[in-house]
Design a protein around this motif. Sequence first.
Motif, PDB file in Angstrom:
ATOM      1  N   LYS A 619       0.815  -1.144   0.139  1.00  0.00           N
ATOM      2  CA  LYS A 619       0.043  -0.005  -0.012  1.00  0.00           C
ATOM      3  C   LYS A 619       1.026   1.295   0.184  1.00  0.00           C
ATOM      4  O   LYS A 619       0.322   2.186  -0.095  1.00  0.00           O
ATOM      5  CB  LYS A 619      -1.106  -0.170   1.195  1.00  0.00           C
ATOM      6  N   GLY A 620       2.220   1.085  -0.002  1.00  0.00           N
ATOM      7  CA  GLY A 620       2.974   2.319  -0.023  1.00  0.00           C
ATOM      8  C   GLY A 620       3.262   2.735   1.382  1.00  0.00           C
ATOM      9  O   GLY A 620       3.142   2.319   2.432  1.00  0.00           O
ATOM     10  N   GLN A 621       3.873   4.162   1.461  1.00  0.00           N
ATOM     11  CA  GLN A 621       4.431   4.628   2.526  1.00  0.00           C
ATOM     12  C   GLN A 621       3.355   4.978   3.920  1.00  0.00           C
ATOM     13  O   GLN A 621       2.366   5.485   3.578  1.00  0.00           O
ATOM     14  CB  GLN A 621       5.126   5.994   2.451  1.00  0.00           C
ATOM     15  N   PRO A 622       3.637   4.222   5.015  1.00  0.00           N
ATOM     16  CA  PRO A 622       2.593   4.442   6.000  1.00  0.00           C
ATOM     17  C   PRO A 622       2.451   5.909   6.597  1.00  0.00           C
ATOM     18  O   PRO A 622       3.592   6.609   6.396  1.00  0.00           O
ATOM     19  CB  PRO A 622       2.946   3.430   7.089  1.00  0.00           C
ATOM     20  N   HIS A 623       1.307   6.461   6.910  1.00  0.00           N
ATOM     21  CA  HIS A 623       1.232   7.781   7.445  1.00  0.00           C
ATOM     22  C   HIS A 623       1.494   9.000   6.686  1.00  0.00           C
ATOM     23  O   HIS A 623       2.301   9.631   6.755  1.00  0.00           O
ATOM     24  CB  HIS A 623       2.073   7.879   8.894  1.00  0.00           C
ATOM     25  N   THR A 624       1.049   8.652   5.363  1.00  0.00           N
ATOM     26  CA  THR A 624       1.539   9.639   4.091  1.00  0.00           C
ATOM     27  C   THR A 624       1.141  11.111   4.558  1.00  0.00           C
ATOM     28  O   THR A 624       1.964  11.903   4.338  1.00  0.00           O
ATOM     29  CB  THR A 624       0.732   9.121   2.982  1.00  0.00           C
ATOM     30  N   LEU A 625       0.032  11.254   4.978  1.00  0.00           N
ATOM     31  CA  LEU A 625      -0.515  12.761   5.224  1.00  0.00           C
ATOM     32  C   LEU A 625       0.414  13.365   6.554  1.00  0.00           C
ATOM     33  O   LEU A 625       0.832  14.462   6.386  1.00  0.00           O
ATOM     34  CB  LEU A 625      -1.970  12.819   5.770  1.00  0.00           C
ATOM     35  N   HIS A 626       0.665  12.438   7.349  1.00  0.00           N
ATOM     36  CA  HIS A 626       1.615  12.906   8.652  1.00  0.00           C
ATOM     37  C   HIS A 626       2.926  13.212   8.168  1.00  0.00           C
ATOM     38  O   HIS A 626       3.534  14.398   8.405  1.00  0.00           O
ATOM     39  CB  HIS A 626       1.493  11.829   9.623  1.00  0.00           C
ATOM     40  N   GLN A 627       3.376  12.416   7.169  1.00  0.00           N
ATOM     41  CA  GLN A 627       4.980  12.649   6.607  1.00  0.00           C
ATOM     42  C   GLN A 627       4.940  13.700   5.854  1.00  0.00           C
ATOM     43  O   GLN A 627       5.959  14.580   5.979  1.00  0.00           O
ATOM     44  CB  GLN A 627       5.296  11.280   6.026  1.00  0.00           C
ATOM     45  N   GLY A 628       3.652  14.076   5.005  1.00  0.00           N
ATOM     46  CA  GLY A 628       3.819  15.159   4.243  1.00  0.00           C
ATOM     47  C   GLY A 628       3.610  16.585   4.748  1.00  0.00           C
ATOM     48  O   GLY A 628       3.870  17.821   4.118  1.00  0.00           O
ATOM     49  N   PHE A 629       2.692  16.589   5.808  1.00  0.00           N
ATOM     50  CA  PHE A 629       2.152  17.874   6.564  1.00  0.00           C
ATOM     51  C   PHE A 629       2.304  18.132   7.841  1.00  0.00           C
ATOM     52  O   PHE A 629       2.030  19.447   8.384  1.00  0.00           O
ATOM     53  CB  PHE A 629       0.631  18.019   6.242  1.00  0.00           C
ATOM     54  N   HIS A 630       2.833  16.996   8.437  1.00  0.00           N
ATOM     55  CA  HIS A 630       2.935  17.309  10.039  1.00  0.00           C
ATOM     56  C   HIS A 630       4.654  17.505  10.365  1.00  0.00           C
ATOM     57  O   HIS A 630       5.234  16.566   9.850  1.00  0.00           O
ATOM     58  CB  HIS A 630       2.387  16.220  11.098  1.00  0.00           C
ATOM     59  N   SER A 631       5.204  18.654  10.759  1.00  0.00           N
ATOM     60  CA  SER A 631       6.242  18.761  10.899  1.00  0.00           C
ATOM     61  C   SER A 631       6.674  18.081  12.459  1.00  0.00           C
ATOM     62  O   SER A 631       5.792  17.996  13.344  1.00  0.00           O
ATOM     63  CB  SER A 631       6.707  20.136  10.915  1.00  0.00           C
ATOM     64  N   GLU A 641       3.373   5.581  17.106  1.00  0.00           N
ATOM     65  CA  GLU A 641       3.976   4.264  18.087  1.00  0.00           C
ATOM     66  C   GLU A 641       3.174   3.217  18.019  1.00  0.00           C
ATOM     67  O   GLU A 641       3.718   1.885  18.006  1.00  0.00           O
ATOM     68  CB  GLU A 641       4.581   4.686  19.362  1.00  0.00           C
ATOM     69  N   GLN A 642       1.820   3.305  18.471  1.00  0.00           N
ATOM     70  CA  GLN A 642       0.997   2.215  18.631  1.00  0.00           C
ATOM     71  C   GLN A 642       0.530   1.547  16.968  1.00  0.00           C
ATOM     72  O   GLN A 642       0.178   0.518  17.129  1.00  0.00           O
ATOM     73  CB  GLN A 642      -0.593   2.660  19.052  1.00  0.00           C
ATOM     74  N   ASP A 643       0.783   2.390  16.104  1.00  0.00           N
ATOM     75  CA  ASP A 643       0.248   2.001  14.642  1.00  0.00           C
ATOM     76  C   ASP A 643       1.341   2.170  13.669  1.00  0.00           C
ATOM     77  O   ASP A 643       1.305   3.100  12.681  1.00  0.00           O
ATOM     78  CB  ASP A 643      -1.092   2.684  14.586  1.00  0.00           C
ATOM     79  N   PRO A 644       2.452   1.566  13.747  1.00  0.00           N
ATOM     80  CA  PRO A 644       3.672   2.089  12.765  1.00  0.00           C
ATOM     81  C   PRO A 644       3.572   2.001  11.277  1.00  0.00           C
ATOM     82  O   PRO A 644       4.175   2.524  10.412  1.00  0.00           O
ATOM     83  CB  PRO A 644       5.160   1.374  13.525  1.00  0.00           C
ATOM     84  N   VAL A 647      -1.976   0.630   9.742  1.00  0.00           N
ATOM     85  CA  VAL A 647      -3.076  -0.134   9.221  1.00  0.00           C
ATOM     86  C   VAL A 647      -4.295   0.099  10.247  1.00  0.00           C
ATOM     87  O   VAL A 647      -5.297  -0.624   9.689  1.00  0.00           O
ATOM     88  CB  VAL A 647      -2.708  -1.838   9.589  1.00  0.00           C
ATOM     89  N   SER A 648      -4.429   0.703  11.151  1.00  0.00           N
ATOM     90  CA  SER A 648      -5.586   0.856  11.909  1.00  0.00           C
ATOM     91  C   SER A 648      -6.938   1.659  11.145  1.00  0.00           C
ATOM     92  O   SER A 648      -6.445   2.542  10.234  1.00  0.00           O
ATOM     93  CB  SER A 648      -5.312   2.113  13.013  1.00  0.00           C
ATOM     94  N   LYS A 649      -8.015   1.072  11.314  1.00  0.00           N
ATOM     95  CA  LYS A 649      -8.877   1.609  10.429  1.00  0.00           C
ATOM     96  C   LYS A 649      -9.144   3.146  10.735  1.00  0.00           C
ATOM     97  O   LYS A 649      -9.879   3.896  10.102  1.00  0.00           O
ATOM     98  CB  LYS A 649     -10.492   0.954  10.794  1.00  0.00           C
ATOM     99  N   MET A 650      -8.748   3.696  12.028  1.00  0.00           N
ATOM    100  CA  MET A 650      -9.043   5.061  12.392  1.00  0.00           C
ATOM    101  C   MET A 650      -7.839   5.759  11.815  1.00  0.00           C
ATOM    102  O   MET A 650      -7.784   7.203  11.897  1.00  0.00           O
ATOM    103  CB  MET A 650      -8.999   5.053  14.053  1.00  0.00           C
ATOM    104  N   ASN A 651      -6.752   5.288  11.158  1.00  0.00           N
ATOM    105  CA  ASN A 651      -5.789   6.040  10.603  1.00  0.00           C
ATOM    106  C   ASN A 651      -6.461   7.248   9.544  1.00  0.00           C
ATOM    107  O   ASN A 651      -7.054   6.537   8.728  1.00  0.00           O
ATOM    108  CB  ASN A 651      -4.687   5.131  10.196  1.00  0.00           C
ATOM    109  N   ILE A 652      -5.914   8.244   9.547  1.00  0.00           N
ATOM    110  CA  ILE A 652      -6.497   9.317   8.511  1.00  0.00           C
ATOM    111  C   ILE A 652      -6.223   8.932   7.152  1.00  0.00           C
ATOM    112  O   ILE A 652      -7.087   9.100   6.475  1.00  0.00           O
ATOM    113  CB  ILE A 652      -6.008  10.735   9.061  1.00  0.00           C
ATOM    114  N   ASP A 653      -5.001   8.260   6.925  1.00  0.00           N
ATOM    115  CA  ASP A 653      -4.915   7.970   5.442  1.00  0.00           C
ATOM    116  C   ASP A 653      -5.902   6.909   5.013  1.00  0.00           C
ATOM    117  O   ASP A 653      -6.666   7.067   3.893  1.00  0.00           O
ATOM    118  CB  ASP A 653      -3.572   7.202   5.279  1.00  0.00           C
ATOM    119  N   ASN A 654      -6.279   5.900   5.825  1.00  0.00           N
ATOM    120  CA  ASN A 654      -7.312   4.876   5.686  1.00  0.00           C
ATOM    121  C   ASN A 654      -8.737   5.555   5.667  1.00  0.00           C
ATOM    122  O   ASN A 654      -9.570   5.230   4.775  1.00  0.00           O
ATOM    123  CB  ASN A 654      -7.341   3.846   6.581  1.00  0.00           C
TER     124      ASN A 654
END
Length: 732
Positions: A619-631, A641-644, A647-654
């Motif tokens: 599926k590609g790099q996890p936490h894409t929005l975090h990596q792109g927009f959160h400094s 840390e809890q969802d490296p 894959v969590s359904k509550m992850n913003i990318d998902n």
Amino acid sequence: MITQQNYVIPDTPASSSNYHCGNVGSSSNSSSAQLIPTSINPSNSTSIVSASTSINSAYSTANKNSYSTTQISSIPSTSSIIAHSRYQPSNALVSKLPVDLIEHEILPYVDQFDLVNLSLTCSALYLPAIKKLYRRVTVVLDAELPLVYDIDHRRYISENGMTYMDSALIFTFGNLLKFIESIQSNVELVQLVKYFVFDKCHQDEQETSLTALQSNILEFFAAKSQHLNFFHISFVEYLSGIKQLTDFLKHENIRQNMFKLVVTSLDELYTPNIPRCLTNLFLMMNELELKEPFDLSEYPYDVFNSLFTLTCSTSRHLGLEVLQNLKLCSPSMKLKLKGLTVFHRHKEITNAVEEEGEDEEISEDLDAKLQEIDKKLSFTAIESKIDLKYLSHLYLKVDCNEHRHNMCNCYESFFNDFAKFSLANDGLPNLINFEAESFPNLDWLRPHQQLENILTPLGGFIKTLGNLSRLTIDFSTPGFKMFDNNLGLSTMLLNKLNEHLMEAFFLCFFTVDNTSNCKSPLLNNLRTLQLPDFFTSFIYYKPDFMESLLHTCKCWGCQLVLEKLKDEFFDEQDENGLDIESTYYMLVGYILGKLQADREVCIPIKEKTFNYSKYPIYKGQPHTLHQGFHSVASPCNCNLEQDPLGVSKMNIDNLVTTYIVHQLAPIIEYLSVLFVRLDNLMIHGIYYERKNGELVPNFDEMDYPEEFIQVKQDEINGGIRPEGPFGNFRGV
């Protein structure tokens, strides 16, 4: 995505940025004697069992049904099993079974876990089971499974690993290390590995271990392996990886049984030798090597006559010139290929190459060569060298940069000529798989340019194909092109333009030509349709997000996603920042780019089915929005840390991916009505499969998590919908 670009006939295409190598001669029809490289030394058999258990057991460490370390270590060593087998009755039935019967009638029905169990049963079953276990090894690090399996890796491996992938599977970095350690400890064991595939994966920017490991794997196989038939790595570092791959293929012990070569210079074709089983050739050459014709009647170019697949490209994407350079044995002769791939771009070459990260000065000799090459797309260049009636797979990554400035019509002529040839030859009945892709380009095409210059000629060719079952159309449009506001048109009018653009392309398949009312056979024959960059190809945007086709769903889940994006990524205090609608475009577009560029379903090289639900996905790099927009300095609630792996359904990318699934719903319905037998659909990185008469996503949730929409449960129960505005597709 599974679209690929370099075919291994009769196996599955691979991605244009990934290169496979292998040996056709190791098919299931080969004799068992050919499959046994060396005898196994019983004195060192413990390490073999260690390897087999590490392949088998540790892939599902996240799964509660996985073997624990204690369970693995409790398995007795093979040496003790072999010793114990001396006490078996001399007339034991298992010792009388012919090896061919075990290998071809029993083991094909045994899963990965049972192969280990069989290897521990008795010496008669040990070698056939270990050979089957190690014959194909596929590494898909941190892959995600179809939703039906949740995180049950053991169930997935049991039902699909050997049955559909025909391979032992490695899903985690730790288990890959165990596998490498086991084959390093027994040089005889590595000879059992006939096919090794290391599929697409990512690594954190701070880490170099994965890149180094890929390099070490190449070096190890180069030093030890004598019986490799097929080898593939999707490199983390692409450019350096290709150099490593071509160096790897120069080893005589590696080349002797390979059936596919990647060649970046002509001497790599025959140095140190031409593989005796070579049937698949990838040419990615420097244009200066095209000075003398490749005379197919003489060594080493006579090998072209026995190829199954051929891929033609050059360092500046002038693949048609490679075909032009072939000198056939006679005027009436043409190459009979199963698969053809051509990379060609009509573009004027300047003295400074700035694209794709290159910074290279063109020498005078090269400049002179480039100037003499006719770079225009030419159907004759293909038809004069290749028997198109024989092809079953055709992949064209072709484009004309000049037509974007109304300076050339070679793209249109190219596909119009293809269409005429197809109509004159019964619709090319052997062609079952066609893929068309363009090169990424910074110029934006207006809807009428897209339709007239690209979609109409391409569609005119596609609808003539009489037996096509798989179609991929990828215009490789960078996602940021969707941010345009220069026309001054209303969003409603732009939505209508988008609809007409799609209909003009897809509805053209309803009639074969203007003089008949018969429908194109494509409507009934097409089983797999892939549109990796659908939104950016067929939908033209401006920053009125709320009324666009990216906001058509009126459910509370989609409303909550936008609210969450606003809370986490929009700064109302920043006067110089984007407005909220442009922010939505930017964030959703960022996920669309990830879905388009990164996603890839791992299809085995020996394909038995084309159902997405049988394979894992990268599926590609996890936490894409975090990596792109959160400094790092700004606090966020991304729960890394809890969802490296994200894959969590509550992850913003998902959640945003589910949002996109909701916006695609009316378009999916539209396509499924057009193509009535469509079983598989990939649209902008979302993989659908027909289940109970409907196309549903395999790897992405259709519904939002209950805990996410709980805050609006009362409104949901009351049938209340959020207030608009909303876009609409076809009046819905």
